[in-house]
Design a protein around this motif. Structure first.
Motif, short mmCIF file in Angstrom:
data_model
loop_
_atom_site.label_atom_id
_atom_site.label_comp_id
_atom_site.label_asym_id
_atom_site.label_seq_id
_atom_site.Cartn_x
_atom_site.Cartn_y
_atom_site.Cartn_z
N TYR A 56 2.63 15.83 -87.60
CA TYR A 56 3.16 17.24 -87.14
C TYR A 56 4.76 17.14 -86.66
O TYR A 56 5.07 16.06 -85.91
CB TYR A 56 2.18 17.83 -85.85
N PRO A 57 5.21 18.18 -87.27
CA PRO A 57 5.04 19.17 -88.09
C PRO A 57 5.14 18.24 -89.56
O PRO A 57 5.20 17.22 -89.54
CB PRO A 57 6.40 20.01 -88.09
N LYS A 58 4.28 19.10 -90.52
CA LYS A 58 4.08 18.46 -91.70
C LYS A 58 5.36 18.00 -92.28
O LYS A 58 5.31 16.80 -93.11
CB LYS A 58 3.34 19.51 -92.65
N HIS B 4 8.15 25.53 -89.92
CA HIS B 4 8.80 26.52 -88.87
C HIS B 4 8.18 25.88 -87.60
O HIS B 4 8.96 26.25 -86.64
CB HIS B 4 8.07 27.92 -89.01
N GLU B 5 7.29 25.01 -87.36
CA GLU B 5 6.71 24.10 -86.12
C GLU B 5 7.64 23.43 -85.50
O GLU B 5 7.69 22.97 -84.40
CB GLU B 5 5.73 23.59 -86.33
N TRP C 217 8.95 34.40 -94.65
CA TRP C 217 9.53 33.54 -94.72
C TRP C 217 10.48 33.21 -93.44
O TRP C 217 10.27 34.28 -92.70
CB TRP C 217 10.55 33.34 -95.93
N PHE C 218 11.45 32.33 -93.18
CA PHE C 218 12.34 32.37 -92.00
C PHE C 218 13.83 31.78 -92.50
O PHE C 218 13.70 30.96 -93.52
CB PHE C 218 11.73 31.58 -90.98
N TRP C 219 14.77 32.06 -91.74
CA TRP C 219 15.90 31.58 -92.09
C TRP C 219 16.46 30.68 -90.67
O TRP C 219 16.34 31.00 -89.52
CB TRP C 219 17.20 32.70 -92.13
N GLN C 220 17.02 29.63 -91.20
CA GLN C 220 17.66 28.80 -90.06
C GLN C 220 18.92 28.23 -90.56
O GLN C 220 19.06 28.05 -91.83
CB GLN C 220 16.81 27.74 -89.49
N PHE C 221 19.98 28.18 -89.56
CA PHE C 221 21.29 27.67 -90.11
C PHE C 221 21.21 26.05 -89.78
O PHE C 221 20.26 25.21 -89.36
CB PHE C 221 22.40 27.89 -88.87
N SER C 222 21.70 25.23 -90.72
CA SER C 222 21.72 23.86 -90.87
C SER C 222 22.78 23.44 -89.64
O SER C 222 24.08 23.89 -89.49
CB SER C 222 22.44 23.37 -92.19
N PRO C 223 22.52 22.36 -88.97
CA PRO C 223 23.13 21.88 -87.74
C PRO C 223 24.57 21.24 -88.29
O PRO C 223 25.60 21.21 -87.76
CB PRO C 223 22.33 20.69 -87.08
N ASN D 22 9.81 29.13 -96.81
CA ASN D 22 8.38 29.65 -96.61
C ASN D 22 7.53 29.21 -95.58
O ASN D 22 7.75 28.10 -95.03
CB ASN D 22 7.72 29.19 -97.66
N MET D 23 6.96 30.12 -94.76
CA MET D 23 6.46 29.93 -93.66
C MET D 23 5.16 28.92 -94.07
O MET D 23 4.68 28.15 -92.99
CB MET D 23 5.77 31.31 -92.91
N GLU D 24 4.66 29.12 -95.12
CA GLU D 24 3.86 28.29 -95.47
C GLU D 24 4.04 26.98 -96.12
O GLU D 24 4.95 26.91 -96.99
CB GLU D 24 2.61 28.79 -96.54
N HIS D 25 3.65 25.90 -95.67
CA HIS D 25 3.98 24.49 -96.11
C HIS D 25 3.29 24.37 -97.63
O HIS D 25 2.29 23.77 -97.92
CB HIS D 25 3.37 23.25 -95.20
#
Length: 533
Positions: free
Chosen positions: A210-212, A217-218, A242-248, A260-263
């Motif tokens: 966890y997360p996988k 998203h978790e 789906w979701f968007w995140q910026f790369s650190p 994708n929200m699904e793994h």
């Protein structure tokens, strides 16, 4: 632990809380509650609140005898700019927490609250407490998008992620970057070097299940990987969540991933093209693309379907057309062979359906293409597929543009890391697989090069032989000495080294090209029935 030491800690926490009120949407009604949550981390209970007027005019309070803190890192950014109303091409629109975090870490270490090496963890904990909840960020994004559109909302979200310290922009801005041979060359001082995809995959593995994986998203707010400051934005692609995140530690301006929200495993199929167009329809100032979903040719997280993109057009997006083809049955679409070191074509149309259909026709044909004379095998001896495309979508005045990079991950005795991988003579510069971003002309070279190339420059300036400590750079050394022809001027040497890096990167792209001549690409498209204009 002295009272003076604790006063410095309290001052630094006050400064961070005030920063969060100005830049992270912390409601002043929640300031005491948030401050107390920070105090609870260290069992602090001797705080004396500053006078009510202490924060007027933007100045930060100082307890008696405490050393001044660094200048507030968001000095000059007004409240309107803080919340993303100004164009983010203006550097003054960014609010950087780095100086205040450094002040807190120094004060807390001096007071004995934690060891210096624990600083990054406590910085993540505290900035996570100061950041808005995921729901509040989503609400603010939706409000911004409803008022000013998707791109202004993305600019706001990027600035927020810089301000809450998830995006390490102050670190990224220190990375060397220059243009050479039609490419953008960067040296990433923060990214670890993975010389093969097994090591890269290990670096993205998770313990405990966890997360996988590292991009699920978790991970939003997950303490186990210091993701307390991670915030995401929901995106719908092909009717799916789906979701968007910026790369650190992004490689270019506003670099991020769409996940994708699904793994579910990475794949490129007909639906992929529709997904990319859905995204650029909503965020027309971004590009979005996808690594070929096969090992050894870029993707390090093949277990979870995701795309990459951001707010900077890469060199391949701007490459000229070497030849143009018409597509029977699709009068509103053209296909261009790109004047590019790798093998790439570009499908152009104002019609979404035409873009999808023509792109998929090319994808399917390439996946089944074999040419033993060119070392191209669509499948290995066990029947595993080896050929795939890396698509990348943008919107221009011409309409939609879908670039398709032809990739193949076959290996041989001569090239066990990949026939179409960087060849061994270039490994001192880059041994990692070439992924989507580099295939489009933005190279991310390892941080070790700063020191190694510095030693080479010193030897050239002193008229000395190649140092033994960097003996693996013999190819680059021979080419540099030939180009400089005895010139020991420092500026000329530095320019020659940059030119050499660009030349090597261009040749690496040539290594990845499945068709070594444009005429081969022309024949491939003609065999599909496309007609050269």
């Amino acid at each position: 632990m002295t009272a003076a030491n604790l006063d410095k800690v309290y001052d630094s926490i006050d400064a961070l809380v005030a920063f969060a009120e100005r830049n992270l949407g912390l409601d002043e009604r929640d300031a005491d509650w948030t401050r107390n949550n920070i105090f609870a981390l260290f069992g602090l209970d001797s705080y004396r609140a500053p006078a009510a007027s202490a924060f007027s005019g933007g100045d930060l309070p100082l307890s008696e005898g405490a050393a001044p803190l660094s200048v507030p890192s968001d000095e000059g950014a007004g409240s309107e700019a803080d919340w993303g109303r100004d164009s983010d091409t203006d550097e003054s629109a960014f609010a950087y927490p780095d100086a205040l975090i450094a002040g807190f870490r120094a004060a807390a270490t001096e007071a004995g609250l934690f060891e210096p090496e624990e600083g990054p963890v406590y910085a993540d904990i505290i900035m996570g407490l100061l950041s808005g909840t995921p729901s509040s960020i989503e609400d603010s994004f939706e409000e911004e998008e409803g008022t000013d559109g998707g791109m202004e909302a993305m600019h706001w979200f990027y600035r927020y992620c810089v301000a809450n310290n998830y995006v390490k922009k102050a670190v990224l801005d220190k990375n060397p970057r220059f243009d050479s041979h039609g490419l953008v060359v960067t040296i990433n001082l923060a990214k670890p070097e993975f010389k093969n995809m097994k090591k890269a995959a290990a670096g993205n593995a998770v313990a405990g299940g966890y997360p996988k994986c590292t991009i699920c998203h978790e991970n939003e707010g997950f303490a186990g990987r210091n993701k307390r400051t991670l915030r995401t934005i929901p995106v719908t692609l092909g009717g799916e969540p789906w979701f968007w995140q910026f790369s650190p530690y992004g490689y270019f301006h506003q670099h991020g991933i769409c996940v994708n929200m699904e793994h579910t495993p990475m794949h490129v199929d007909r639906d992929t093209f529709g997904h990319l167009l859905d995204f650029v329809d909503r965020f027309p100032g971004y590009f979005l693309g996808c690594n070929a979903a096969l090992p050894r040719i870029g993707g390090s997280v093949l277990a979870h379907d995701h795309y990459q993109g951001g707010g900077e057009l890469l060199p391949m997006h701007k490459a000229a057309a070497w030849a143009t083809f018409e597509v029977p049955g699709y009068p509103d679409a053209t296909v261009e062979i790109l004047d590019w070191p790798g093998t790439a074509v570009r499908v152009v149309s104002k019609n979404r359906d035409s873009i999808i259909e023509v792109s998929d026709k090319i994808r399917l044909a390439w996946q089944q293409y074999d040419d033993a004379a060119a070392n191209i095998a669509s499948h290995d001896a066990d029947g595993n597929r080896q050929s795939a495309v890396s698509p990348s979508a943008i919107i221009t005045e011409r309409g939609y543009e879908m670039s398709l990079i032809f990739r193949n991950n076959a290996v041989s005795e001569e090239y066990p890391e990949g026939i179409f991988h960087a060849h061994p003579e270039f490994w001192p510069i880059k041994q990692e697989p070439v992924g989507l971003i580099e295939a489009q002309g933005l190279f991310i070279l390892p941080g070790r090069l700063v020191d190694q190339l510095g030693r080479i420059e010193d030897a050239l300036a002193a008229g000395e032989p190649l140092p033994e400590s960097v003996s693996e750079f013999s190819l680059e050394w021979d080419e540099l000495t030939a180009a400089l022809n005895g010139n020991r001027d420092r500026d000329a040497i530095h320019a020659a080294v940059q030119d050499e890096l660009g030349s090597v990167c261009e040749r690496i792209l040539g290594n990845t090209a499945v068709f070594k001549t444009k005429e081969q690409t022309r024949t491939f498209l003609a065999d599909l029935g496309f007609i050269e204009a």
